[in-house]
Design a protein around this motif. Structure first.
Motif, PDB file in Angstrom:
ATOM      1  N   LEU A   1       0.816  -1.213   0.000  1.00 54.49           N
ATOM      2  CA  LEU A   1       0.000   0.000   0.000  1.00 54.49           C
ATOM      3  C   LEU A   1       0.849   1.263   0.000  1.00 54.49           C
ATOM      4  O   LEU A   1       0.524   2.241  -0.674  1.00 54.49           O
ATOM      5  CB  LEU A   1      -0.930   0.005   1.222  1.00 54.49           C
ATOM      6  N   VAL A   2       1.938   1.262   0.754  1.00 51.00           N
ATOM      7  CA  VAL A   2       2.756   2.462   0.881  1.00 51.00           C
ATOM      8  C   VAL A   2       3.511   2.758  -0.408  1.00 51.00           C
ATOM      9  O   VAL A   2       3.418   3.852  -0.976  1.00 51.00           O
ATOM     10  CB  VAL A   2       3.730   2.338   2.073  1.00 51.00           C
ATOM     11  N   GLY A   3       4.271   1.776  -0.886  1.00 49.38           N
ATOM     12  CA  GLY A   3       5.139   2.020  -2.038  1.00 49.38           C
ATOM     13  C   GLY A   3       4.429   2.041  -3.373  1.00 49.38           C
ATOM     14  O   GLY A   3       4.736   2.871  -4.242  1.00 49.38           O
ATOM     15  N   GLN A   4       3.433   1.156  -3.565  1.00 50.18           N
ATOM     16  CA  GLN A   4       2.795   1.033  -4.861  1.00 50.18           C
ATOM     17  C   GLN A   4       1.584   1.947  -5.043  1.00 50.18           C
ATOM     18  O   GLN A   4       1.228   2.277  -6.180  1.00 50.18           O
ATOM     19  CB  GLN A   4       2.354  -0.418  -5.085  1.00 50.18           C
ATOM     20  N   ILE A   5       0.970   2.350  -3.944  1.00 47.22           N
ATOM     21  CA  ILE A   5      -0.264   3.139  -4.072  1.00 47.22           C
ATOM     22  C   ILE A   5      -0.170   4.497  -3.374  1.00 47.22           C
ATOM     23  O   ILE A   5      -0.315   5.541  -4.003  1.00 47.22           O
ATOM     24  CB  ILE A   5      -1.479   2.342  -3.554  1.00 47.22           C
ATOM     25  N   ALA A   6       0.070   4.508  -2.062  1.00 51.09           N
ATOM     26  CA  ALA A   6       0.007   5.768  -1.308  1.00 51.09           C
ATOM     27  C   ALA A   6       0.982   6.811  -1.834  1.00 51.09           C
ATOM     28  O   ALA A   6       0.602   7.964  -2.074  1.00 51.09           O
ATOM     29  CB  ALA A   6       0.265   5.503   0.176  1.00 51.09           C
ATOM     30  N   THR A   7       2.229   6.412  -2.035  1.00 49.43           N
ATOM     31  CA  THR A   7       3.240   7.391  -2.438  1.00 49.43           C
ATOM     32  C   THR A   7       2.987   7.958  -3.830  1.00 49.43           C
ATOM     33  O   THR A   7       2.941   9.185  -4.002  1.00 49.43           O
ATOM     34  CB  THR A   7       4.650   6.781  -2.330  1.00 49.43           C
ATOM     35  N   PRO A   8       2.810   7.113  -4.860  1.00 42.50           N
ATOM     36  CA  PRO A   8       2.528   7.710  -6.179  1.00 42.50           C
ATOM     37  C   PRO A   8       1.217   8.485  -6.214  1.00 42.50           C
ATOM     38  O   PRO A   8       1.118   9.519  -6.885  1.00 42.50           O
ATOM     39  CB  PRO A   8       2.490   6.497  -7.119  1.00 42.50           C
TER      40      PRO A   8
ATOM     41  N   SER B   1      -0.399  12.756   3.936  1.00 44.78           N
ATOM     42  CA  SER B   1      -1.475  11.962   3.335  1.00 44.78           C
ATOM     43  C   SER B   1      -1.076  10.506   3.160  1.00 44.78           C
ATOM     44  O   SER B   1      -1.865   9.592   3.441  1.00 44.78           O
ATOM     45  CB  SER B   1      -1.867  12.559   1.981  1.00 44.78           C
ATOM     46  N   ALA B   2       0.137  10.264   2.675  1.00 42.67           N
ATOM     47  CA  ALA B   2       0.585   8.885   2.452  1.00 42.67           C
ATOM     48  C   ALA B   2       0.631   8.114   3.757  1.00 42.67           C
ATOM     49  O   ALA B   2       0.192   6.956   3.840  1.00 42.67           O
ATOM     50  CB  ALA B   2       1.952   8.887   1.779  1.00 42.67           C
ATOM     51  N   LYS B   3       1.144   8.747   4.803  1.00 38.56           N
ATOM     52  CA  LYS B   3       1.235   8.071   6.101  1.00 38.56           C
ATOM     53  C   LYS B   3      -0.155   7.851   6.698  1.00 38.56           C
ATOM     54  O   LYS B   3      -0.410   6.818   7.319  1.00 38.56           O
ATOM     55  CB  LYS B   3       2.100   8.904   7.064  1.00 38.56           C
ATOM     56  N   LEU B   4      -1.046   8.809   6.509  1.00 35.54           N
ATOM     57  CA  LEU B   4      -2.406   8.660   7.032  1.00 35.54           C
ATOM     58  C   LEU B   4      -3.108   7.468   6.388  1.00 35.54           C
ATOM     59  O   LEU B   4      -3.796   6.699   7.072  1.00 35.54           O
ATOM     60  CB  LEU B   4      -3.211   9.940   6.808  1.00 35.54           C
TER      61      LEU B   4
ATOM     62  N   ILE C   1      10.114  12.552  13.991  1.00 39.46           N
ATOM     63  CA  ILE C   1       9.037  13.493  13.682  1.00 39.46           C
ATOM     64  C   ILE C   1       7.840  12.764  13.083  1.00 39.46           C
ATOM     65  O   ILE C   1       6.700  12.942  13.527  1.00 39.46           O
ATOM     66  CB  ILE C   1       9.520  14.588  12.706  1.00 39.46           C
ATOM     67  N   ILE C   2       8.091  11.927  12.081  1.00 44.19           N
ATOM     68  CA  ILE C   2       7.037  11.273  11.310  1.00 44.19           C
ATOM     69  C   ILE C   2       6.654   9.934  11.935  1.00 44.19           C
ATOM     70  O   ILE C   2       7.509   9.183  12.394  1.00 44.19           O
ATOM     71  CB  ILE C   2       7.501  11.038   9.858  1.00 44.19           C
ATOM     72  N   ARG C   3       5.351   9.626  11.937  1.00 46.41           N
ATOM     73  CA  ARG C   3       4.860   8.304  12.315  1.00 46.41           C
ATOM     74  C   ARG C   3       4.210   7.695  11.077  1.00 46.41           C
ATOM     75  O   ARG C   3       3.107   8.080  10.686  1.00 46.41           O
ATOM     76  CB  ARG C   3       3.846   8.394  13.456  1.00 46.41           C
ATOM     77  N   GLY C   4       4.907   6.781  10.444  1.00 49.74           N
ATOM     78  CA  GLY C   4       4.358   6.185   9.243  1.00 49.74           C
ATOM     79  C   GLY C   4       5.053   4.885   8.901  1.00 49.74           C
ATOM     80  O   GLY C   4       6.221   4.665   9.245  1.00 49.74           O
ATOM     81  N   LEU C   5       4.335   4.026   8.219  1.00 48.86           N
ATOM     82  CA  LEU C   5       4.858   2.722   7.843  1.00 48.86           C
ATOM     83  C   LEU C   5       5.800   2.839   6.658  1.00 48.86           C
ATOM     84  O   LEU C   5       5.576   3.610   5.727  1.00 48.86           O
ATOM     85  CB  LEU C   5       3.704   1.791   7.464  1.00 48.86           C
ATOM     86  N   ALA C   6       6.855   2.025   6.689  1.00 52.91           N
ATOM     87  CA  ALA C   6       7.756   1.933   5.540  1.00 52.91           C
ATOM     88  C   ALA C   6       7.093   1.115   4.435  1.00 52.91           C
ATOM     89  O   ALA C   6       7.351   1.333   3.244  1.00 52.91           O
ATOM     90  CB  ALA C   6       9.079   1.305   5.952  1.00 52.91           C
ATOM     91  N   ASN C   7       6.245   0.167   4.820  1.00 53.10           N
ATOM     92  CA  ASN C   7       5.506  -0.647   3.854  1.00 53.10           C
ATOM     93  C   ASN C   7       4.297  -1.256   4.553  1.00 53.10           C
ATOM     94  O   ASN C   7       4.277  -1.365   5.781  1.00 53.10           O
ATOM     95  CB  ASN C   7       6.387  -1.752   3.253  1.00 53.10           C
ATOM     96  N   LEU C   8       3.303  -1.630   3.782  1.00 49.98           N
ATOM     97  CA  LEU C   8       2.131  -2.329   4.312  1.00 49.98           C
ATOM     98  C   LEU C   8       1.596  -3.241   3.207  1.00 49.98           C
ATOM     99  O   LEU C   8       1.011  -2.777   2.222  1.00 49.98           O
ATOM    100  CB  LEU C   8       1.042  -1.353   4.750  1.00 49.98           C
TER     101      LEU C   8
END
Length: 425
Positions: free
Chosen positions: A150-157, A259-262, A412-419
């Motif tokens: 979700l993080v690398g393939q969808i959220a970030t782009p 937004s990506a981390k959310l 600072i940031i709370r977010g997944l590296a990948n999901l």
């Protein structure tokens, strides 16, 4: 209640704090809502009221150290009861000192006036068609494959392209920026304590944005960059192009991370809170309620920083000029004095939920918050429209109740590296 710790963990460098910052804040909470750290010369605020007081008081607290953090000593010796002039004199010593997030006083007021024109409801509405179309395209491809990160393939782009479309960044340059940001160091890195925030990606993009703004000044269009290029400050004066470049680059970069981390943080709750996924599928009006509770429990920013410009107070505590303060947003959003004994639990339709401070409070409230909410809502609706079930991959992350995740190595940031998700059409 957790017993006071015997040895204080270092908030800025300890990897166990990275994995579970909430456990760290609970360890520190018995020391009071304001406590002095043993590991660094600064105060930690874990209380909701105390954090709000500081965030709403830009007169006495400067944001100059908000990116540099409270881990670094002041680059000068404070003199007197008001060090405002000293801070401005040394602004060039602070990482991000030329970015709006660190501005104070009139300079901040002027730039925020420009930003308030950027993320209006009508502007977001105009961007909605692109948001929906691109979200649908990404989700459709992932569902066809049956799984995704979700993080690398969808959220970030996704968030990169949405903010690029909003600003008017040419399509041929968008992937360059995405690659540069992805290859760079995360903001507030615990892996590089001597230089935790690297601005090289912003500098790289600045060259491009300088050219875009020059073009818009000569031939304005309908995008945000055109509006930026032609808007005056409230007093009628015109910002210079370097200030506009700095603002545009910051909006582009900052508009992605939140937004990506959310999206990643929200999906964890959607899948693992019993019954929640089905509730949201059946009643989409619950999505905004879910997002606000996720923002409270697992907001994209764990903390911000301030430095006392003047002798002042937080509650009944005297704060001398020059005191650095960690405003622990994540701790305040779980403060049982404000949220009750179930403060650490997910609760849909929690009373007063919009009072959380995941996006800050006061004059420095995140200007992109409406965009983040709109982006994540749009793509979640696409996920629910195109799937019958979403699962978190047990192979990658373990089973419910024993999940294992990699987080961005940032204080600072709370977010997944990948999901990794499994998607059932």
């Amino acid at each position: 209640m957790t017993a006071p710790v015997t040895k204080e963990r270092d908030y800025f460098t300890d990897p166990t704090v990275l994995l579970d910052p909430y456990g760290y804040f609970e360890e520190m909470r018995p020391r009071g809502p304001i406590c002095r750290l043993e590991t660094h010369d600064c105060l930690l605020l874990t209380g909701f009221d105390e954090c709000v007081d500081v965030l709403r008081n830009p007169i006495d607290f400067s944001s100059l150290n908000s990116l540099a953090s409270s881990a670094f000593p002041l680059p000068f010796t404070p003199e007197g009861s008001d060090i405002s002039a000293q801070l401005e004199t040394h602004r060039d010593k602070y990482v991000g000192g030329d970015l709006v997030v660190t501005f104070d006083d009139e300079r901040h007021t002027n730039v925020r006036a420009l930003m308030s024109r950027m993320f209006t409801p009508s502007r977001l509405k105009a961007n909605e068609a692109f948001m929906q179309e691109y979200a649908g395209e990404l989700v459709r491809k992932a569902v066809a494959e049956g799984s995704c990160d979700l993080v690398g393939q969808i959220a970030t782009p996704y968030v990169t392209m949405v903010i690029a479309d909003l600003l008017g960044v040419p399509p041929e340059d968008r992937s360059k920026f995405e690659e540069k940001i992805a290859a760079g160091q995360t903001v507030g890195s615990i892996e590089n304590p001597d230089a935790p925030t690297d601005t090289s990606a912003l500098e790289f993009m600045g060259v491009f944005f300088y050219q875009y703004l020059q073009e818009r000044m000569a031939n304005p269009g309908t995008d945000l960059l055109s509006e930026l290029a032609t808007l005056p400050y409230p007093d009628g004066s015109k910002p210079d192009i370097i200030e506009l470049v700095s603002l545009a680059v910051f909006m582009f970069a900052a508009g992605q991370d939140t937004s990506a981390k959310l999206l990643g943080n929200a999906m964890r709750y959607i899948v693992d809170v019993p019954g929640l996924q089905q509730q949201l599928r059946e009643d989409r009006t619950l999505i905004p309620w879910m997002l606000e509770e996720v923002l409270r429990l697992e907001g994209s920013s764990k903390a911000t920083h301030r430095v006392a410009r003047r002798d002042t107070r937080i509650g009944d505590r005297e704060i001398p000029a020059g005191t650095q303060v960690i405003v622990a947003l994540a701790a305040a959003n779980r403060d049982p004095r404000r949220w009750g004994e179930d403060a650490n639990e997910f609760r849909l339709k929690r009373p007063g939920i919009k009072q959380h401070i995941a996006f800050g409070r006061g004059s420095h409230t995140c200007a992109g918050a409406p965009l983040a909410r709109a982006e994540v809502s749009a793509i979640l609706n696409q996920f629910f429209d195109q799937t019958s079930e979403i699962r978190i991959s047990g192979e990658h992350h373990g089973e419910p109740g024993a999940r294992q995740y990699d987080f961005e190595p940032s204080f600072i940031i709370r977010g997944l590296a990948n999901l990794h998700l499994e998607l059932v059409a």
